[in-house]
Scaffold this active site. Structure first.
Site, PDB file in Angstrom:
ATOM      1  CB  SER A 158       4.659  -6.126   7.766  1.00 22.25           C
ATOM      2  OG  SER A 158       4.527  -4.920   8.479  1.00 22.25           O
ATOM      3  CE1 TYR A 204      -3.225  -2.887   0.459  1.00 23.31           C
ATOM      4  CE2 TYR A 204      -3.561  -2.200   2.733  1.00 23.31           C
ATOM      5  CZ  TYR A 204      -3.875  -3.041   1.688  1.00 23.31           C
ATOM      6  OH  TYR A 204      -4.816  -4.013   1.858  1.00 23.31           O
ATOM      7  CB  SER A 205       2.680   2.907   2.809  1.00 27.74           C
ATOM      8  OG  SER A 205       1.608   2.877   3.719  1.00 27.74           O
ATOM      9  CD  GLU A 263      -3.308  -2.869   7.895  1.00 30.53           C
ATOM     10  OE1 GLU A 263      -2.105  -2.709   8.171  1.00 30.53           O
ATOM     11  OE2 GLU A 263      -3.843  -2.380   6.877  1.00 30.53           O
TER      12      GLU A 263
END
Length: 399
Positions: A146, A113-114, A229
């Site tokens: 992660s 995502y980020s 999440e």
């Protein structure tokens, strides 16, 4: 509609099944497979996908019985981010390939995502996916990923249309990680661990069949994935490490009981310490109530903004817990290392609490969500919200 059993019948059935099948020495993956095939892992899911078509209340009963004997494997219809997102948005063939593997922990996943220029504002992402026949060619950079160094697949959001506003031109992919063009670099954290990574993607490919949801509708898929999440992050957080050697063996220290800690240091009658412990207990209790409300909405197919309350609360709980531990052990909190395990636990928690404050959407983002979607306050101004993304001013990130 099939007639549902009552809670007493379910409780008796689960208890009897566990008495026959559960042993603590069963290998974890073997046990997970047994739970999945017995349809206890996701009891609220459709029967076609290893469920029982039961309502959320009966799923809670199943979880309670598993909890009585400390047996893992159930409640995945609430906490398994990967499987729930796949069930909601994956195509039939993709679900056939992955649902069971996700439930039995046979595939390792990460979240792509980020980006360096799109963290809190994920809609500003610049990783692009360009169509090439039945595949997409992906180029870009992700960060704070992660388990990327171990992952088989990643849930990737990429921009597929630059001529529409930033929220509308995003597509969600089930992205193969083990391929040429995917480079993973670890990021060393303040806790001296390296769970997060930078991921550089150069001309890597993903089949269109691995798309979740409709083309350019990835923002909607993302909201569901983020809800799951935040649900997990709002419930609990990882405890402190023992030592580096113990960590290599898979060992971690559990949750520190603040009352026991205060008694061990003769601080159980200190009014300030008692007030701090009571405040944390209240926060945990209220957070558990909100978690139940949010999960009930999730199980009905809704993305609940209440999850942001839980995640924000857990962030505050962890920071407060670390502060009270330091308050109890006083100057010992200035020490570190395996020779001072209580100080090590307090300091690790103080540092690691920032993971919850940042991961899954920062505390500031959660406050915005709560203000707008729970309290009904006006939205923050977004001058670029309706501009075609190609016209939005962007930060340029050099590799």
């Amino acid at each position: 509609m099939t007639e549902q059993p009552d809670a007493g019948e379910v409780r008796a059935e689960v208890a009897a099944w566990l008495a026959t099948n559960w042993r603590k020495d069963i290998p974890p993956k073997e046990w997970l497979a047994t739970v999945v095939d017995a349809r206890w892992a996701v009891p609220t899911w459709p029967a076609q996908w290893y469920g029982r078509d039961w309502p959320a209340a009966l799923g809670v009963v199943v979880a309670e019985e598993f909890g009585k004997v400390a047996a893992p494997g159930t409640r995945q219809d609430v906490v398994n981010l990967w499987a729930n997102t796949m069930l909601a948005f994956g195509g039939e063939e993709l679900k056939r390939q992955f649902i069971r593997r996700l439930l039995t922990d046979d595939v390792t996943m990460c979240l792509l995502y980020s980006e360096p220029g799109a963290g809190s504002d994920l809609a500003g992402l610049q990783t692009r996916a360009d169509r090439d026949g039945d595949e997409w060619v992906v180029n870009g950079q992700k960060v704070w990923t992660s388990q990327a160094h171990r992952a088989d697949f990643g849930m990737l959001i990429a921009r597929t249309n630059w001529d529409v506003s930033k929220h509308r031109g995003i597509t969600f992919f089930w992205f193969p990680m083990r391929q040429p063009g995917v480079e993973v670099r670890p990021i060393r954290q303040i806790t001296n661990e390296a769970h997060f990574n930078e991921v550089f993607i150069t001309d890597a490919r993903v089949p269109d069949a691995n798309r979740l949801g409709d083309l350019n509708d990835g923002w909607r898929v993302l909201q569901t994935a983020l809800a799951y999440e935040r649900s997990v992050m709002g419930e609990a957080a990882r405890g402190p490490k023992k030592t580096e050697a113990a960590e290599e063996r898979g060992g971690t220290m559990g949750h520190v009981d603040l009352v026991d800690l205060a008694k061990a240091y003769g601080r159980e009658h200190d009014p300030v310490v008692r007030q701090g412990i009571a405040r944390i207990h209240i926060l945990r209790t209220v957070n558990a109530w909100n978690a139940r409300r949010a999960k009930a909405q999730l199980e009905q197919g809704n993305s609940s903004p209440i999850l942001s309350l839980g995640k924000l609360a857990m962030s505050r709980i962890l920071h407060s817990d670390a502060a009270v531990q330091a308050q109890i052990i006083r100057t010992e909190a200035m020490l570190s290392g395996s020779d001072t395990p209580r100080a090590e636990a307090a300091n690790f928690l103080a540092l690691n609490a920032f993971f919850t404050s940042i991961g899954g959407g920062t505390d500031q983002i959660q406050r915005n969500i709560i203000a707008e979607r729970v309290l009904g306050l006006p939205r923050e101004p977004e001058p670029d919200k309706d501009l075609p993304f190609k016209d939005v001013r962007k930060a340029t990130v050099a590799r």
